[in-house]
Design a protein around this motif. Sequence first.
Motif, PDB file in Angstrom:
ATOM      1  N   UNK A 265       0.862  -1.185   0.000  1.00 14.67           N
ATOM      2  CA  UNK A 265       0.000   0.000   0.000  1.00 14.67           C
ATOM      3  C   UNK A 265       0.897   1.232   0.000  1.00 14.67           C
ATOM      4  N   UNK A 266       0.469   2.265  -0.709  1.00 12.87           N
ATOM      5  CA  UNK A 266       1.161   3.543  -0.646  1.00 12.87           C
ATOM      6  C   UNK A 266       2.198   3.807  -1.707  1.00 12.87           C
ATOM      7  N   UNK A 267       2.344   2.912  -2.702  1.00 12.07           N
ATOM      8  CA  UNK A 267       3.374   3.159  -3.706  1.00 12.07           C
ATOM      9  C   UNK A 267       3.090   4.431  -4.503  1.00 12.07           C
ATOM     10  N   UNK A 268       1.824   4.720  -4.763  1.00 14.01           N
ATOM     11  CA  UNK A 268       1.500   5.913  -5.542  1.00 14.01           C
ATOM     12  C   UNK A 268       1.967   7.179  -4.831  1.00 14.01           C
ATOM     13  N   UNK A 269       1.826   7.220  -3.508  1.00 14.43           N
ATOM     14  CA  UNK A 269       2.313   8.382  -2.751  1.00 14.43           C
ATOM     15  C   UNK A 269       3.840   8.469  -2.828  1.00 14.43           C
ATOM     16  N   UNK A 270       4.516   7.334  -2.756  1.00 16.71           N
ATOM     17  CA  UNK A 270       5.973   7.305  -2.894  1.00 16.71           C
ATOM     18  C   UNK A 270       6.368   7.783  -4.288  1.00 16.71           C
ATOM     19  N   UNK A 271       5.629   7.342  -5.295  1.00 18.48           N
ATOM     20  CA  UNK A 271       5.917   7.726  -6.677  1.00 18.48           C
ATOM     21  C   UNK A 271       5.753   9.232  -6.871  1.00 18.48           C
ATOM     22  N   UNK A 272       4.755   9.814  -6.203  1.00 18.17           N
ATOM     23  CA  UNK A 272       4.575  11.260  -6.292  1.00 18.17           C
ATOM     24  C   UNK A 272       5.794  12.007  -5.747  1.00 18.17           C
ATOM     25  N   UNK A 273       6.364  11.481  -4.680  1.00 16.74           N
ATOM     26  CA  UNK A 273       7.577  12.096  -4.120  1.00 16.74           C
ATOM     27  C   UNK A 273       8.756  11.918  -5.077  1.00 16.74           C
ATOM     28  N   UNK A 274       8.921  10.717  -5.612  1.00 12.16           N
ATOM     29  CA  UNK A 274      10.072  10.412  -6.471  1.00 12.16           C
ATOM     30  C   UNK A 274      10.026  11.227  -7.763  1.00 12.16           C
ATOM     31  N   UNK A 275       8.853  11.375  -8.346  1.00  9.13           N
ATOM     32  CA  UNK A 275       8.738  12.083  -9.627  1.00  9.13           C
ATOM     33  C   UNK A 275       8.644  13.592  -9.455  1.00  9.13           C
ATOM     34  N   UNK A 276       8.568  14.069  -8.215  1.00 11.33           N
ATOM     35  CA  UNK A 276       8.535  15.492  -7.956  1.00 11.33           C
ATOM     36  C   UNK A 276       7.151  16.095  -7.930  1.00 11.33           C
ATOM     37  N   UNK A 277       6.094  15.279  -8.125  1.00  9.95           N
ATOM     38  CA  UNK A 277       4.740  15.826  -8.095  1.00  9.95           C
ATOM     39  C   UNK A 277       4.366  16.315  -6.694  1.00  9.95           C
ATOM     40  N   UNK A 278       5.031  15.769  -5.669  1.00 10.45           N
ATOM     41  CA  UNK A 278       4.720  16.174  -4.303  1.00 10.45           C
ATOM     42  C   UNK A 278       5.359  17.512  -3.942  1.00 10.45           C
ATOM     43  N   UNK A 279       6.640  17.673  -4.279  1.00  9.57           N
ATOM     44  CA  UNK A 279       7.372  18.856  -3.802  1.00  9.57           C
ATOM     45  C   UNK A 279       8.040  19.662  -4.907  1.00  9.57           C
ATOM     46  N   UNK A 280       7.813  19.283  -6.163  1.00  9.38           N
ATOM     47  CA  UNK A 280       8.391  20.032  -7.276  1.00  9.38           C
ATOM     48  C   UNK A 280       9.837  19.691  -7.593  1.00  9.38           C
ATOM     49  N   UNK A 281      10.410  18.708  -6.892  1.00 11.06           N
ATOM     50  CA  UNK A 281      11.804  18.312  -7.124  1.00 11.06           C
ATOM     51  C   UNK A 281      11.827  16.855  -7.554  1.00 11.06           C
ATOM     52  N   UNK A 282      12.157  16.606  -8.812  1.00 10.90           N
ATOM     53  CA  UNK A 282      12.239  15.228  -9.271  1.00 10.90           C
ATOM     54  C   UNK A 282      13.536  14.606  -8.767  1.00 10.90           C
ATOM     55  N   UNK A 283      13.444  13.397  -8.256  1.00 11.83           N
ATOM     56  CA  UNK A 283      14.596  12.726  -7.635  1.00 11.83           C
ATOM     57  C   UNK A 283      15.371  11.955  -8.704  1.00 11.83           C
ATOM     58  N   UNK A 284      15.972  12.695  -9.615  1.00 11.80           N
ATOM     59  CA  UNK A 284      16.693  12.107 -10.737  1.00 11.80           C
ATOM     60  C   UNK A 284      18.090  11.656 -10.314  1.00 11.80           C
ATOM     61  N   UNK A 285      18.745  10.831 -11.128  1.00 11.29           N
ATOM     62  CA  UNK A 285      20.139  10.492 -10.845  1.00 11.29           C
ATOM     63  C   UNK A 285      21.039  11.721 -10.765  1.00 11.29           C
TER      64      UNK A 285
END
Length: 740
Positions: A265-285
């Motif tokens: 449960x909760x992968x979509x929320x994690x994905x929002x953080x990773x892709x930057x949809x949550x905080x505007x910062x994409x967690x790129x390499x």
Amino acid sequence: MKAEKIDQSGGEVRIVRTTSTFDCGGRCPLRLHVKDNKIIRVEGDDFSEPGQLRTCLRCRAYRQMVHHPERLMYPQKRTGARGEGKFEQISWDEAYDTLAGELIRVKETYGNQGIFLATGGGYLASLHNPGFAASRLLAQFGGFVTHYGNISSEGAVWASLVQYGSVMVGHSREDMLNSKLIILWGWDPARMISGTNTMYHLIKAKENGARIVSIDPRYHDTAATVADEWIPIFPGTDTAMMAAMANVMIREKLYDRVFLDKYTVGFDKFSEYITGREDGVEKTPAWAAGISGVDASTIERLAREYATTRPAALMDCQGPARSAMGEQYNRCTATLCAMTGNVGRRGGSAGGGLMGIPVGHMFRMSAIPPGKNPFELDGPKIKGTLDIGLRVVKRVHINKIFDAILKGKEGGYPSDIKMAWSMCNNYLNQTGNSNKAARALKKLEFFAVNELFMTPQAKYADLVLPVTSAAERSDLTRPWPSGPYYTFVNRAIEPLGECKSDFDIVTELAERLGIKDFNPYSEDEWLRMFVEKNPETGPQITDYEKFKREGIHRVKLPEPIVAFREQIEDIENNPFPTPSGRIEIFSQRVADLNNPICPPIPKYMSTPEDRKDPLFEQYPLQLLTPHPKNRVHSELYKVEWLREVEPHRVWINPVDAEPRGIRDGDEVYVFNARGKVAITAWVTERIIPGVISIFEGAWYDPDENGIDRGACANTLTKDAYSGGGAAVMNTSLVQVERGD
């Protein structure tokens, strides 16, 4: 090392099957050769079939510790100032009367909340674990204050309980032979012995064709032995690199969506953080490269390799978890394991840092439920938490013991501590900020210590009680984390000098405190009950006498144990022990805490004393405090054989050494606002620039100027803990300069 001549003429030589009880990750079967009440030889496991448990150099030098000339042999009381180490011998009667009198005085003057009991992991066993006996005694005496948490693994325990609802997150070690890729992330089992048989199976896995990658700021012994690739990384940035790996998997659709939908449960929320949809910062390499020091191309390559190689084992541990965001490291590892579908799979892994299996494991559950410290409330029974069944007045975090002594209620702690009784630990040396700890011990009205040696902490005691080693008593112990076996500690020699076991000390003290029938059984009767009535060992060990005679009970596994295999095979009938019944990448329990440094999904966040801290300009080097291979924490420090194996030194890269005029072998000062240590420099490329390493456990020894000549690593570390309770031992900034 000089060869030691042993006279074996006259007298009978007995061979006793036993084991050590050190707080290392192994529990090694030993055969002690004994003559005239002296251990004259130590041999390891003689099991001829596959599965022999090979002991390391610590146990090979066991008799050097047991018969060391500096062993404490008699009760002693302090005659000099606290910390001077000046004592005189007294009788046991005087020692008991003194300790009993102080307990009664403090109780009558301040109440039971003035009494602090400090127990630890100096030796891990069942009957003679002093925490059990002393806690029961003080509970019957009216209650006491003590500590909660685990210096080594609290971050990992918290993360595993949040994500999985269990600390049994490991596979039995032979399952590594099923892995095609093994990533050792902050894990050095060659030194810290993460299970007696771990390195054997890791080497076998390599021979079987597994590719092994090591991620660590140090090119450690395990990496040098088995790794195909070493990826250096800045301390405290592991979660940033993991987030970037998750970004690659999401962007390139390499993650296992079917697994995530069914078991988490909760992968979509994690994905929002990773892709930057949550905080505007994409967690790129590229984002992670600027934080971690690992090239973006390396992060991308490893992410693809891990996501596409099946099965793959991502093996995290507890070193990076002892940091200001330690639990985030273990939670993010577990999330990557789920994203790749490796949880519950042969040759895979669940992460979580603990690697324990439910057969023969030393501890089965944490006393602290995720997201809550139940001991911030009064009373022994709290709905929904582990019932400790003791009259614990209050508890403080283990890395805040000495701060609590100094500040008391005015500092927000549950009580004003007036006296302390310490056994089976050297916390002045082993918790953060040793100089503060020394100041705290000077403040106590009374301090008693049960010890084998005059440790740095014992020097501050008013009363020192000499205790037996494991060779001088019988007990039961179990390995952690790998198993699967149980071991019997057979008494090899009679107690030396006037030494007594902690249990005997507590029993005799109980009589002086008016507590009746405290110990109604003999040592062997206790041990037999522990084996036969234990719901775990009872079904396993049906012949107590055989177990005692052989010193070990090996559990034959039909196939390797795989954590959460039952859940993955049938999630509907075997849900995870979490509120949702699934792996909780998002935890509502954590969200309910509303703690900004403890987010409900795993994240990378900057912390005090990381590379982004303004303090970095003044103290531009990050300090690591790993486990040494020649002692167990601060135990075995006095054994000369082991000190010869690896002198105590600070690892420093030539890039950092040369501008400071430091050459290999120079004495240097390592310092920050908390203290200064003097230590020999080892200039080496086995550690990355910007990072230094001092192995924990060396004995604190300040000179008249306050410079720690013993170079205890914790003279420099913080007495703080993370949002999940991890002791912050690997988040410290320091400076290094050449000595005078």
